[in-house]
Design a protein around this motif. Structure first.
Motif, PDB file in Angstrom:
ATOM      1  N   GLU A  42     -13.197  57.745 124.781  1.00 28.85           N
ATOM      2  CA  GLU A  42     -12.114  56.401 124.825  1.00 28.85           C
ATOM      3  C   GLU A  42     -12.280  56.245 126.471  1.00 28.85           C
ATOM      4  O   GLU A  42     -12.240  54.828 126.766  1.00 28.85           O
ATOM      5  CB  GLU A  42     -11.534  56.174 124.544  1.00 28.85           C
ATOM      6  CG  GLU A  42     -10.854  56.773 122.589  1.00 28.85           C
ATOM      7  CD  GLU A  42      -9.831  57.105 122.400  1.00 28.85           C
ATOM      8  OE1 GLU A  42      -9.079  56.657 123.171  1.00 28.85           O
ATOM      9  OE2 GLU A  42      -9.405  57.145 120.977  1.00 28.85           O
ATOM     10  N   THR A  44     -14.374  56.844 128.628  1.00 36.19           N
ATOM     11  CA  THR A  44     -15.364  56.907 129.882  1.00 36.19           C
ATOM     12  C   THR A  44     -16.356  55.398 129.025  1.00 36.19           C
ATOM     13  O   THR A  44     -16.440  54.710 128.097  1.00 36.19           O
ATOM     14  CB  THR A  44     -16.305  58.126 129.025  1.00 36.19           C
ATOM     15  OG1 THR A  44     -16.042  58.882 129.024  1.00 36.19           O
ATOM     16  CG2 THR A  44     -17.757  57.971 129.559  1.00 36.19           C
ATOM     17  N   THR A  45     -17.339  54.984 130.299  1.00 34.92           N
ATOM     18  CA  THR A  45     -17.527  53.883 130.805  1.00 34.92           C
ATOM     19  C   THR A  45     -19.060  53.862 129.746  1.00 34.92           C
ATOM     20  O   THR A  45     -19.644  54.513 129.799  1.00 34.92           O
ATOM     21  CB  THR A  45     -18.031  53.167 131.555  1.00 34.92           C
ATOM     22  OG1 THR A  45     -18.358  53.761 132.488  1.00 34.92           O
ATOM     23  CG2 THR A  45     -16.342  53.150 132.029  1.00 34.92           C
ATOM     24  N   ASN A  46     -19.143  52.457 129.375  1.00 38.53           N
ATOM     25  CA  ASN A  46     -21.410  52.650 128.883  1.00 38.53           C
ATOM     26  C   ASN A  46     -21.697  52.825 130.286  1.00 38.53           C
ATOM     27  O   ASN A  46     -22.821  53.872 130.242  1.00 38.53           O
ATOM     28  CB  ASN A  46     -22.020  51.594 128.285  1.00 38.53           C
ATOM     29  CG  ASN A  46     -20.977  50.839 127.041  1.00 38.53           C
ATOM     30  OD1 ASN A  46     -20.773  51.716 126.396  1.00 38.53           O
ATOM     31  ND2 ASN A  46     -20.788  50.001 126.753  1.00 38.53           N
ATOM     32  N   GLU A  47     -21.553  52.282 131.117  1.00 40.89           N
ATOM     33  CA  GLU A  47     -22.739  52.668 132.119  1.00 40.89           C
ATOM     34  C   GLU A  47     -22.404  53.798 132.896  1.00 40.89           C
ATOM     35  O   GLU A  47     -22.942  55.610 133.099  1.00 40.89           O
ATOM     36  CB  GLU A  47     -21.770  52.090 133.737  1.00 40.89           C
ATOM     37  CG  GLU A  47     -21.807  50.679 134.116  1.00 40.89           C
ATOM     38  CD  GLU A  47     -21.050  50.184 132.695  1.00 40.89           C
ATOM     39  OE1 GLU A  47     -20.036  50.139 132.403  1.00 40.89           O
ATOM     40  OE2 GLU A  47     -21.609  48.750 132.296  1.00 40.89           O
ATOM     41  N   GLN A  48     -21.437  54.805 132.606  1.00 41.52           N
ATOM     42  CA  GLN A  48     -20.818  56.544 133.027  1.00 41.52           C
ATOM     43  C   GLN A  48     -21.541  56.985 131.894  1.00 41.52           C
ATOM     44  O   GLN A  48     -22.696  58.147 132.124  1.00 41.52           O
ATOM     45  CB  GLN A  48     -19.237  56.797 132.630  1.00 41.52           C
ATOM     46  CG  GLN A  48     -18.769  56.434 133.960  1.00 41.52           C
ATOM     47  CD  GLN A  48     -17.372  56.876 133.791  1.00 41.52           C
ATOM     48  OE1 GLN A  48     -16.849  56.168 132.754  1.00 41.52           O
ATOM     49  NE2 GLN A  48     -16.548  57.178 134.596  1.00 41.52           N
ATOM     50  N   TRP A  49     -21.705  56.203 130.913  1.00 39.37           N
ATOM     51  CA  TRP A  49     -22.348  57.309 129.388  1.00 39.37           C
ATOM     52  C   TRP A  49     -24.166  57.455 130.268  1.00 39.37           C
ATOM     53  O   TRP A  49     -24.376  58.251 130.094  1.00 39.37           O
ATOM     54  CB  TRP A  49     -22.381  56.891 128.045  1.00 39.37           C
ATOM     55  CG  TRP A  49     -20.976  57.232 127.893  1.00 39.37           C
ATOM     56  CD1 TRP A  49     -19.964  55.884 127.171  1.00 39.37           C
ATOM     57  CD2 TRP A  49     -20.496  58.589 127.522  1.00 39.37           C
ATOM     58  NE1 TRP A  49     -19.088  57.248 126.450  1.00 39.37           N
ATOM     59  CE2 TRP A  49     -19.798  58.414 127.335  1.00 39.37           C
ATOM     60  CE3 TRP A  49     -21.104  59.806 126.556  1.00 39.37           C
ATOM     61  CZ2 TRP A  49     -19.012  58.947 125.863  1.00 39.37           C
ATOM     62  CZ3 TRP A  49     -20.506  60.660 126.981  1.00 39.37           C
ATOM     63  CH2 TRP A  49     -19.085  60.731 125.639  1.00 39.37           C
ATOM     64  N   ASP A  50     -24.509  55.586 130.910  1.00 41.80           N
ATOM     65  CA  ASP A  50     -25.785  55.864 130.914  1.00 41.80           C
ATOM     66  C   ASP A  50     -26.317  57.111 131.772  1.00 41.80           C
ATOM     67  O   ASP A  50     -27.222  57.129 131.838  1.00 41.80           O
ATOM     68  CB  ASP A  50     -26.636  54.459 131.527  1.00 41.80           C
ATOM     69  CG  ASP A  50     -26.282  53.680 129.974  1.00 41.80           C
ATOM     70  OD1 ASP A  50     -26.373  53.795 128.977  1.00 41.80           O
ATOM     71  OD2 ASP A  50     -26.023  52.386 131.030  1.00 41.80           O
TER      72      ASP A  50
END
Length: 76
Positions: A42, A44-50
């Motif tokens: 929860e 984890t940001t979208n940038e981190q996932w990218d």
């Protein structure tokens, strides 16, 4: 409570106390682990996932991965 969980608890209640405690300790540890992972996901940001996805793509391109069937061979 679900029927399945009720059935499991009924069976556990018939076991000796030390086995009940061992099962309870394992279940509590599993629940705490699941909560810790849920919290991490929860947060984890979208940038981190990218970034993670890009790192994986690069590892694949560099041949640094192992085919899944090599890790978990299909049953024959």
């Amino acid at each position: 409570m679900t029927e399945l969980l009720q059935r499991v608890i009924a069976k556990i209640q018939k076991l000796p106390n030390e086995i009940q405690d061992a099962i309870a300790a394992r279940l509590l540890a599993d629940l705490e682990d699941e909560q810790a992972w849920a919290t991490r996901f929860e947060a984890t940001t979208n940038e981190q996932w990218d970034l993670i996805a890009e790192m994986v793509r690069q590892e694949i391109a560099d041949g640094e991965t192992v085919p899944l069937n090599d890790v978990f061979p299909p049953e024959q």
